[in-house]
Design a protein around this motif. Structure first.
Motif, mmCIF file in Angstrom:
data_model
loop_
_atom_site.group_PDB
_atom_site.id
_atom_site.type_symbol
_atom_site.label_atom_id
_atom_site.label_comp_id
_atom_site.label_asym_id
_atom_site.label_seq_id
_atom_site.Cartn_x
_atom_site.Cartn_y
_atom_site.Cartn_z
ATOM 1 N N UNK A 161 0.837 -1.203 0.000
ATOM 2 C CA UNK A 161 0.000 0.000 0.000
ATOM 3 C C UNK A 161 0.873 1.255 0.000
ATOM 4 N N UNK A 163 0.817 4.220 -2.963
ATOM 5 C CA UNK A 163 0.641 5.657 -2.720
ATOM 6 C C UNK A 163 1.710 6.483 -3.434
ATOM 7 N N UNK A 176 1.167 7.485 -9.168
ATOM 8 C CA UNK A 176 -0.092 8.132 -9.558
ATOM 9 C C UNK A 176 -1.039 7.113 -10.184
ATOM 10 N N UNK A 195 -4.736 7.674 4.217
ATOM 11 C CA UNK A 195 -3.935 8.323 3.193
ATOM 12 C C UNK A 195 -4.269 7.853 1.777
ATOM 13 N N UNK A 196 -4.330 6.522 1.611
ATOM 14 C CA UNK A 196 -4.499 6.001 0.255
ATOM 15 C C UNK A 196 -5.833 6.453 -0.354
ATOM 16 N N UNK A 222 -5.725 10.277 -1.237
ATOM 17 C CA UNK A 222 -4.898 10.564 -2.411
ATOM 18 C C UNK A 222 -5.552 10.050 -3.685
ATOM 19 N N UNK A 223 -6.163 8.875 -3.591
ATOM 20 C CA UNK A 223 -6.704 8.228 -4.787
ATOM 21 C C UNK A 223 -7.841 9.043 -5.398
ATOM 22 N N UNK A 261 -6.409 13.473 -7.681
ATOM 23 C CA UNK A 261 -5.102 13.374 -8.354
ATOM 24 C C UNK A 261 -4.221 14.608 -8.156
ATOM 25 N N UNK A 270 -2.726 14.286 -4.847
ATOM 26 C CA UNK A 270 -1.775 13.173 -4.913
ATOM 27 C C UNK A 270 -0.437 13.637 -5.504
ATOM 28 N N UNK A 271 -0.531 14.413 -6.604
ATOM 29 C CA UNK A 271 0.699 14.902 -7.242
ATOM 30 C C UNK A 271 1.479 15.808 -6.284
ATOM 31 N N UNK A 297 1.336 15.685 -3.007
ATOM 32 C CA UNK A 297 1.871 14.806 -1.948
ATOM 33 C C UNK A 297 3.168 14.150 -2.402
#
Lengths: 281, 281
Positions: free
Chosen positions: A222, A226, A229, B161-162, B165-166, B169, B172-173, B175
């Motif tokens: 996991x 993360x 992308x 977190x996952x 972020x998912x 996007x 996420x970028x 992060x």
């Protein structure tokens, strides 16, 4: 599996892999080049063959119940457990949903049965070794291949662990029991490595180190997802995780084991850098 | 924060905490007993006071926008981000949903703003130190307190977190960019520790060790939640995580730093064993 380790250690031909120069098949069909004929390399080749044979044996289920479990595992790993329903599994196998429900009450029931397989592998593969086997590099390969096996074959589980456990308290309790047992085994093995002068881990740090190792194995999939992308877990990513497990242990290795460790690390580094990707081929 | 570290290092009274015998307030109001008047303990006490003051400053938002962010952070941390809606946040503050939507487009917008606060703390707290400060135990406390701060104040983020972020996007970028920068800083700091003979990490293992440390900090909350049938993250759990971070570094410490390390470890071990639980009081 531990019996296999001991049989291999006692085998007269052990260590002669260079003579044949053949290529060995790694778990999940990955090819590796022949390595120098050290005890370390020979151990690696033998384990690759054994694990490969075990994987093939696992890969030919005959009964409908076994076929459902195998298909579910494959779909969970490829698509993510959350996105696969019992209908998807039945359609994939070309059977009716009713037939699937004859064998399993619901998806959680399937997950629990797969978890039993997972536990069976853990129990077989992580029983602490004692005696001369515990000082042999063969044992490191045995453990590392077993770590790879559970990380790869059950990657859906580690990719979505918290969700799966949270929605099924019975499975969660079983998981915690298995984790406790595993950490106990790992601590015993670290103590045995200490006694055999493979490692020198201070007694007061053994419990923490064992926990950190299990955290690394549990969270690696996991964590790496993360970092991407587009989440895409390939075998090389799991080998990266195994390299990290080894690096965690590296500062504790006795100096006279350094060369052997370097060989093991180099091998798994090479696998981590490999472009092979059977999951997304 | 790094300026504060340097000012403290230069302060004449630094190291005299035993004289006053006072109790210092730890982050989030936790009381600690006075420690022996070593440089290590003094550094610890001073950092506790500084962090405590910072936390109090953060805790008195005035504008509606800031009140919304503070309330969202509190609710996300207490109830879990997934279970908190914009309506919950508005109701908690006694404002209309319309008022909330005047300041934020949706919940993701709020999460992004909280993420900016998180990044600001990371950037302030983890800029690599060079010169004499980098060989001082004060720096370890600075880093460890900063680790604790981001783990505790933004625990909802690490707990989920996952998912977070998912579904975003853009976040996420950002992060990933922050993570890359942090790992770079951490590698630079490890090299500086090597140069100052605090640590002796082989050059080829620095990148892996930096990654393992960030993995430990990123995954600790969710790993520990999985170990509990009733997930309940208290401060002591996060201190346990910090002890594990120190144990990861322990084998690399130079021998003459062993005593200082033992004091640091003993302090955080005591905090990890503390029953204080402001989160679930």
């Amino acid at each position: 599996m531990i019996i296999v380790v001991r049989l291999l250690l006692a085998e007269p031909g052990f260590g002669n892999s260079k003579k044949s120069g053949r290529k060995f098949t790694m778990p999940c069909g990955q090819k590796t080049n022949p390595l120098p004929a050290t005890g370390v390399a020979a151990a690696l080749c033998y384990y690759s063959v054994i694990i490969s044979l075990l994987l093939r044996a696992v890969a030919i289920p005959k009964k409908t119940r076994d076929r459902i479990l195998a298909a579910a595992l494959e779909l969970f790993n490829e698509r993510g457990e959350a996105r696969v329903t019992t209908n998807h599994i039945a359609a994939y196998l070309g059977i009716s949903p009713g037939n699937l429900y004859y064998h399993f009450r619901n998806k959680n029931d399937i997950v629990r049965c797969i978890f039993k397989q997972y536990c069976a592998h853990l129990t077989k593969s992580f029983t602490p070794a004692t005696g001369s086997a515990s000082a042999s590099p063969a044992l490191w390969f045995h453990y590392l291949d077993a770590v790879f096996y559970v990380m790869w074959e059950f990657r859906f589980f580690h990719a979505n662990l918290e969700d799966i456990l949270r929605r099924d308290p019975q499975l969660h309790a079983q998981y915690l029991e298995v984790q406790r047992r595993l950490e106990g085994h790992l601590q015993a093995q670290l103590r045995e490595f200490n006694a055999r002068k493979v490692l020198a881990v201070p007694e007061q740090d053994i419990a923490t180190l064992a926990q950190t190792l299990t955290l690394m194995v549990s969270c690696w999939v996991s964590y790496r997802r993360m970092q991407l992308l587009q989440p895409c877990i390939i075998q090389a990513v799991l080998y990266e995780g195994m390299v990290r497990v080894l690096i965690l242990l590296k500062p504790y290795f006795h100096e006279n084991k350094g060369l052997e460790l370097d060989q093991v690390l180099a091998h798994y580094h090479a696998l981590a850098a490999s472009p092979g990707d059977p999951f997304h081929k």
